[in-house]
Design a protein around this motif. Structure first.
Motif, PDB file in Angstrom:
ATOM      1  N   PRO A 113     -41.478  42.698 -24.779  1.00  0.00           N
ATOM      2  CA  PRO A 113     -40.432  43.518 -24.163  1.00  0.00           C
ATOM      3  C   PRO A 113     -40.111  43.107 -22.714  1.00  0.00           C
ATOM      4  CG  PRO A 113     -42.503  44.692 -24.098  1.00  0.00           C
ATOM      5  CD  PRO A 113     -42.762  43.400 -24.860  1.00  0.00           C
ATOM      6  N   PHE A 114     -40.795  42.082 -22.201  1.00  0.00           N
ATOM      7  CA  PHE A 114     -40.640  41.681 -20.800  1.00  0.00           C
ATOM      8  C   PHE A 114     -39.769  40.436 -20.664  1.00  0.00           C
ATOM      9  CE2 PHE A 114     -44.804  43.702 -21.291  1.00  0.00           C
ATOM     10  CZ  PHE A 114     -44.625  44.792 -20.453  1.00  0.00           C
ATOM     11  N   LYS A 115     -39.106  40.314 -19.524  1.00  0.00           N
ATOM     12  CA  LYS A 115     -38.319  39.124 -19.209  1.00  0.00           C
ATOM     13  C   LYS A 115     -38.870  38.488 -17.947  1.00  0.00           C
ATOM     14  CE  LYS A 115     -34.054  40.139 -21.483  1.00  0.00           C
ATOM     15  NZ  LYS A 115     -32.662  39.809 -21.498  1.00  0.00           N
ATOM     16  N   PHE A 116     -38.916  37.168 -17.966  1.00  0.00           N
ATOM     17  CA  PHE A 116     -39.436  36.403 -16.843  1.00  0.00           C
ATOM     18  C   PHE A 116     -38.471  35.269 -16.527  1.00  0.00           C
ATOM     19  CE2 PHE A 116     -43.076  38.206 -19.041  1.00  0.00           C
ATOM     20  CZ  PHE A 116     -43.816  38.744 -18.000  1.00  0.00           C
ATOM     21  N   LEU A 117     -38.489  34.823 -15.277  1.00  0.00           N
ATOM     22  CA  LEU A 117     -37.718  33.633 -14.917  1.00  0.00           C
ATOM     23  C   LEU A 117     -38.276  32.439 -15.674  1.00  0.00           C
ATOM     24  CD1 LEU A 117     -37.443  34.034 -11.043  1.00  0.00           C
ATOM     25  CD2 LEU A 117     -35.663  34.437 -12.741  1.00  0.00           C
ATOM     26  N   ASP A 118     -37.398  31.634 -16.239  1.00  0.00           N
ATOM     27  CA  ASP A 118     -37.828  30.425 -16.935  1.00  0.00           C
ATOM     28  C   ASP A 118     -37.702  29.250 -15.973  1.00  0.00           C
ATOM     29  OD1 ASP A 118     -38.332  28.273 -18.626  1.00  0.00           O
ATOM     30  OD2 ASP A 118     -37.429  29.284 -20.355  1.00  0.00           O
ATOM     31  N   HIS A 119     -38.707  29.113 -15.128  1.00  0.00           N
ATOM     32  CA  HIS A 119     -38.691  28.078 -14.087  1.00  0.00           C
ATOM     33  C   HIS A 119     -38.592  26.674 -14.684  1.00  0.00           C
ATOM     34  CE1 HIS A 119     -39.469  30.798 -10.756  1.00  0.00           C
ATOM     35  NE2 HIS A 119     -40.348  31.415 -11.534  1.00  0.00           N
ATOM     36  N   ARG A 120     -39.267  26.437 -15.802  1.00  0.00           N
ATOM     37  CA  ARG A 120     -39.250  25.112 -16.420  1.00  0.00           C
ATOM     38  C   ARG A 120     -37.836  24.735 -16.862  1.00  0.00           C
ATOM     39  NH1 ARG A 120     -39.026  23.559 -21.371  1.00  0.00           N
ATOM     40  NH2 ARG A 120     -39.627  25.552 -22.246  1.00  0.00           N
ATOM     41  N   LYS A 121     -37.145  25.641 -17.543  1.00  0.00           N
ATOM     42  CA  LYS A 121     -35.776  25.345 -17.989  1.00  0.00           C
ATOM     43  C   LYS A 121     -34.833  25.168 -16.804  1.00  0.00           C
ATOM     44  CE  LYS A 121     -35.569  27.149 -22.642  1.00  0.00           C
ATOM     45  NZ  LYS A 121     -34.987  28.136 -23.563  1.00  0.00           N
ATOM     46  N   MET A 122     -35.009  25.969 -15.756  1.00  0.00           N
ATOM     47  CA  MET A 122     -34.154  25.825 -14.580  1.00  0.00           C
ATOM     48  C   MET A 122     -34.396  24.481 -13.900  1.00  0.00           C
ATOM     49  SD  MET A 122     -33.740  29.630 -12.929  1.00  0.00           S
ATOM     50  CE  MET A 122     -35.467  30.070 -12.875  1.00  0.00           C
ATOM     51  N   ARG A 123     -35.661  24.057 -13.796  1.00  0.00           N
ATOM     52  CA  ARG A 123     -35.958  22.748 -13.193  1.00  0.00           C
ATOM     53  C   ARG A 123     -35.356  21.626 -14.024  1.00  0.00           C
ATOM     54  NH1 ARG A 123     -41.077  24.996 -12.366  1.00  0.00           N
ATOM     55  NH2 ARG A 123     -41.837  23.931 -14.208  1.00  0.00           N
ATOM     56  N   GLU A 124     -35.502  21.715 -15.359  1.00  0.00           N
ATOM     57  CA  GLU A 124     -34.969  20.668 -16.236  1.00  0.00           C
ATOM     58  C   GLU A 124     -33.452  20.585 -16.133  1.00  0.00           C
ATOM     59  OE1 GLU A 124     -36.464  21.767 -20.080  1.00  0.00           O
ATOM     60  OE2 GLU A 124     -38.485  20.993 -19.669  1.00  0.00           O
ATOM     61  N   ARG A 125     -32.784  21.732 -16.171  1.00  0.00           N
ATOM     62  CA  ARG A 125     -31.313  21.734 -16.105  1.00  0.00           C
ATOM     63  C   ARG A 125     -30.823  21.262 -14.733  1.00  0.00           C
ATOM     64  NH1 ARG A 125     -26.905  20.083 -17.314  1.00  0.00           N
ATOM     65  NH2 ARG A 125     -25.112  21.444 -17.111  1.00  0.00           N
ATOM     66  N   ALA A 126     -31.513  21.687 -13.670  1.00  0.00           N
ATOM     67  CA  ALA A 126     -31.137  21.240 -12.327  1.00  0.00           C
ATOM     68  C   ALA A 126     -31.298  19.726 -12.218  1.00  0.00           C
ATOM     69  CB  ALA A 126     -31.971  21.950 -11.266  1.00  0.00           C
ATOM     70  N   ALA A 127     -32.367  19.179 -12.775  1.00  0.00           N
ATOM     71  CA  ALA A 127     -32.579  17.729 -12.750  1.00  0.00           C
ATOM     72  C   ALA A 127     -31.450  17.004 -13.482  1.00  0.00           C
ATOM     73  CB  ALA A 127     -33.932  17.376 -13.356  1.00  0.00           C
ATOM     74  N   GLU A 128     -31.000  17.565 -14.623  1.00  0.00           N
ATOM     75  CA  GLU A 128     -29.869  16.988 -15.354  1.00  0.00           C
ATOM     76  C   GLU A 128     -28.619  16.981 -14.484  1.00  0.00           C
ATOM     77  OE1 GLU A 128     -29.129  19.070 -19.024  1.00  0.00           O
ATOM     78  OE2 GLU A 128     -31.220  18.897 -19.643  1.00  0.00           O
ATOM     79  N   LEU A 129     -28.358  18.107 -13.825  1.00  0.00           N
ATOM     80  CA  LEU A 129     -27.180  18.209 -12.964  1.00  0.00           C
ATOM     81  C   LEU A 129     -27.245  17.204 -11.819  1.00  0.00           C
ATOM     82  CD1 LEU A 129     -26.866  22.089 -12.803  1.00  0.00           C
ATOM     83  CD2 LEU A 129     -25.277  20.523 -13.934  1.00  0.00           C
ATOM     84  N   PHE A 130     -28.416  17.063 -11.213  1.00  0.00           N
ATOM     85  CA  PHE A 130     -28.577  16.117 -10.106  1.00  0.00           C
ATOM     86  C   PHE A 130     -28.363  14.681 -10.583  1.00  0.00           C
ATOM     87  CE2 PHE A 130     -31.672  19.379  -8.130  1.00  0.00           C
ATOM     88  CZ  PHE A 130     -30.613  20.127  -7.640  1.00  0.00           C
ATOM     89  N   ARG A 131     -28.864  14.348 -11.796  1.00  0.00           N
ATOM     90  CA  ARG A 131     -28.639  13.006 -12.351  1.00  0.00           C
ATOM     91  C   ARG A 131     -27.149  12.755 -12.592  1.00  0.00           C
ATOM     92  NH1 ARG A 131     -33.509  14.085 -15.002  1.00  0.00           N
ATOM     93  NH2 ARG A 131     -32.442  14.912 -16.824  1.00  0.00           N
ATOM     94  N   GLU A 132     -26.444  13.785 -13.103  1.00  0.00           N
ATOM     95  CA  GLU A 132     -24.998  13.650 -13.331  1.00  0.00           C
ATOM     96  C   GLU A 132     -24.271  13.386 -12.006  1.00  0.00           C
ATOM     97  OE1 GLU A 132     -23.319  16.970 -15.466  1.00  0.00           O
ATOM     98  OE2 GLU A 132     -24.910  16.896 -16.964  1.00  0.00           O
ATOM     99  N   LEU A 133     -24.656  14.086 -10.975  1.00  0.00           N
ATOM    100  CA  LEU A 133     -24.023  13.897  -9.670  1.00  0.00           C
ATOM    101  C   LEU A 133     -24.284  12.495  -9.111  1.00  0.00           C
ATOM    102  CD1 LEU A 133     -24.676  17.350  -7.997  1.00  0.00           C
ATOM    103  CD2 LEU A 133     -22.469  16.416  -8.719  1.00  0.00           C
ATOM    104  N   GLN A 134     -25.498  11.966  -9.348  1.00  0.00           N
ATOM    105  CA  GLN A 134     -25.822  10.634  -8.861  1.00  0.00           C
ATOM    106  C   GLN A 134     -25.049   9.555  -9.594  1.00  0.00           C
ATOM    107  OE1 GLN A 134     -30.099  10.553  -9.284  1.00  0.00           O
ATOM    108  NE2 GLN A 134     -30.394  11.037  -7.117  1.00  0.00           N
ATOM    109  N   SER A 135     -24.689   9.787 -10.853  1.00  0.00           N
ATOM    110  CA  SER A 135     -23.999   8.762 -11.642  1.00  0.00           C
ATOM    111  C   SER A 135     -22.506   8.748 -11.377  1.00  0.00           C
ATOM    112  CB  SER A 135     -24.258   8.976 -13.137  1.00  0.00           C
ATOM    113  OG  SER A 135     -23.628  10.168 -13.585  1.00  0.00           O
ATOM    114  N   GLU A 136     -21.990   9.731 -10.669  1.00  0.00           N
ATOM    115  CA  GLU A 136     -20.536   9.798 -10.399  1.00  0.00           C
ATOM    116  C   GLU A 136     -20.120   8.752  -9.419  1.00  0.00           C
ATOM    117  OE1 GLU A 136     -18.203  11.809 -11.889  1.00  0.00           O
ATOM    118  OE2 GLU A 136     -19.816  12.383 -13.214  1.00  0.00           O
TER     119      GLU A 136
END
Length: 136
Positions: A113-136
């Motif tokens: 019944p509890f919700k927690f921040l998913d730090h792992r998914k946020m780190r993974e998605r942020a890393a994807e976004l940063f890689r996309e920005l670097q390839s532009e």
């Protein structure tokens, strides 16, 4: 040539006797980084705040994907997919880069019944976004 994803047509905004925006016309195409450049006091921040729902415009239209929209709050802007990243780097200097990317729209995970921040998914998605920005 396609219509811009976001466009402003004749947008005005005044603060008392000070006219901050006078008939702004702007088109922002989808899938491109667009810079808004101008002198201090030119209205750049006011335009951004109007688009992101911080300031309400006095007149003119804001269109999203060709449709007139009314952005009255940051929540309205977020529902369209508009997010604002402010230049003040010390705003959340106690948070990681990933936490700053997801500030206000954190990814959650449920455990019973509890919700927690998913730090792992946020780190993974942020890393994807940063890689996309670097390839532009």
């Amino acid at each position: 040539m396609t219509d811009p994803l976001l466009s402003l047509h004749g947008v005005t905004k005044s603060f008392g006797a000070v006219q901050a925006l006078a008939g702004v016309v702007l088109g922002v195409p989808a899938g491109q980084v667009t810079a808004l450049v101008g002198d201090n006091g030119a209205g750049k921040s006011t335009v951004i705040k109007a688009i992101s729902g911080i300031h309400h415009t006095d007149s003119g239209e804001i269109r999203w994907d060709g449709e007139v929209v009314h952005v009255h709050s940051p929540r309205d802007a977020a529902a369209l997919g508009i997010a604002t990243v402010y230049q003040d780097l010390a705003l959340c200097d106690n948070l990681s880069a990933a936490a700053n990317v997801f500030l206000g729209r954190e990814i959650m995970r449920s455990v019973g019944p509890f919700k927690f921040l998913d730090h792992r998914k946020m780190r993974e998605r942020a890393a994807e976004l940063f890689r996309e920005l670097q390839s532009e």
